[in-house]
Enzyme design. Structure first.
Site, PDB file in Angstrom:
ATOM      1  CB  SER A 150       0.151   0.729 -44.549  1.00  0.00           C
ATOM      2  OG  SER A 150       0.051  -0.240 -45.565  1.00  0.00           O
TER       3      SER A 150
ATOM      4  CE1 TYR B 245       4.463  -2.230 -43.028  1.00  0.00           C
ATOM      5  CE2 TYR B 245       2.441  -2.796 -44.188  1.00  0.00           C
ATOM      6  CZ  TYR B 245       3.486  -1.923 -43.962  1.00  0.00           C
ATOM      7  OH  TYR B 245       3.557  -0.741 -44.659  1.00  0.00           O
TER       8      TYR B 245
ATOM      9  CE  LYS C 290       3.374   0.884 -41.469  1.00  0.00           C
ATOM     10  NZ  LYS C 290       4.130   2.134 -41.207  1.00  0.00           N
TER      11      LYS C 290
END
Length: 259
Positions: free
Chosen positions: A142, A155, A159
């Site tokens: 991401s 998150y 990633k």
């Protein structure tokens, strides 16, 4: 168009994963759809089958190592081999201050986004090595794997970890002619961002759509991305044209995070 290449895509019942499946199906790949949401998975299978794509579906929980093993077995049992394994499945987790992060949220996100990728690499690599003619593994990172985003610590960490796994796997598997790369999407108006927008409303008091609008305002090309934007990159990485590219985490964000 007949194409003798078999691709497995996790998290492909909807969103970006579905877009990738549609692109590869259109190009003639034999596609193995997989998702934990069996109802939506079956709907997507019926939809792609209706387009005469060569497709099968297999429900799986990517946080479980044995599910990846069984997914690879299903691909080989159905289509005779494996060429491409795309670790697309992921979750966004919660929007929260770093000082308030719930350990349960950390476990959930890392189980799916990190362990899910690791287990996928393991299962795919074993099959590709056994076949002896190389192959391709592609992981979902991401923009948050290139730059940490506030209120998305867990998150972002997951990633960044995917980028690390991608680099290590690419080095270890190069001798087996297996390439390993990652794609790094930006802001897409998918279900994930709908959920994130609601969570930002709860934490920051933003209005509906405001968080998405604020993030999207920094995109150089002036629009959020569509599933096809990501699918086009993944299709290239899945193809033999990308055979000299490995260990990379390629941004596809319309010009937002510059690295």
């Amino acid at each position: 168009m007949a194409l003798d290449r078999v691709a497995v895509i996790t998290g492909s019942a909807q969103g970006l994963g579905k877009g990738i499946a549609e692109k590869l199906g259109e190009q003639g790949y034999k596609v193995v759809l997989s998702d934990i949401n069996e109802e939506v998975l079956n709907e997507t299978f019926d939809e792609l089958k209706g387009k005469d794509y060569d497709v099968t579906a297999f429900p799986a929980d990517v946080s479980k190592q044995e599910d990846h093993v069984n997914l690879v077995k299903h691909a080989v049992d159905t289509f005779g081999k494996l060429d491409v394994y795309i670790n697309n499945a992921g979750v966004e987790g919660e929007v929260e201050q770093m000082t308030d992060i719930d350990p349960k949220n950390v476990d959930l996100v890392l189980d799916i986004n990190v362990k899910g990728v690791l287990f996928g690499i393991q299962a795919a690599a074993k099959q590709l090595k056994k076949q002896g003619h190389g192959g391709t593994i592609i992981n979902a990172s991401s923009i948050a794997g290139h730059e940490g985003f506030d209120f998305l610590a867990t998150y972002s960490a997951s990633k960044f970890a995917v980028r690390g796994l991608t680099q290590v796997a690419s080095k270890e598997l190069a001798k087996d002619k297996i390439t390993v790369n990652a794609y790094c999407p930006g802001i897409a108006a998918t279900g994930m961002w709908d959920r994130l927008d609601e969570k930002f409303m709860e934490v920051l008091g933003t209005k509906k759509g405001e968080a998405l609008e604020q993030y999207a305002s920094s995109i150089s090309l002036g629009r959020t991305q569509e599933p096809t934007d990501v699918a086009n990159l993944v299709a290239f990485l899945a193809s033999e044209d990308s055979g000299y590219i490995t260990g990379q985490a390629i941004l596809t964000d319309g010009g937002m995070v510059y690295r």
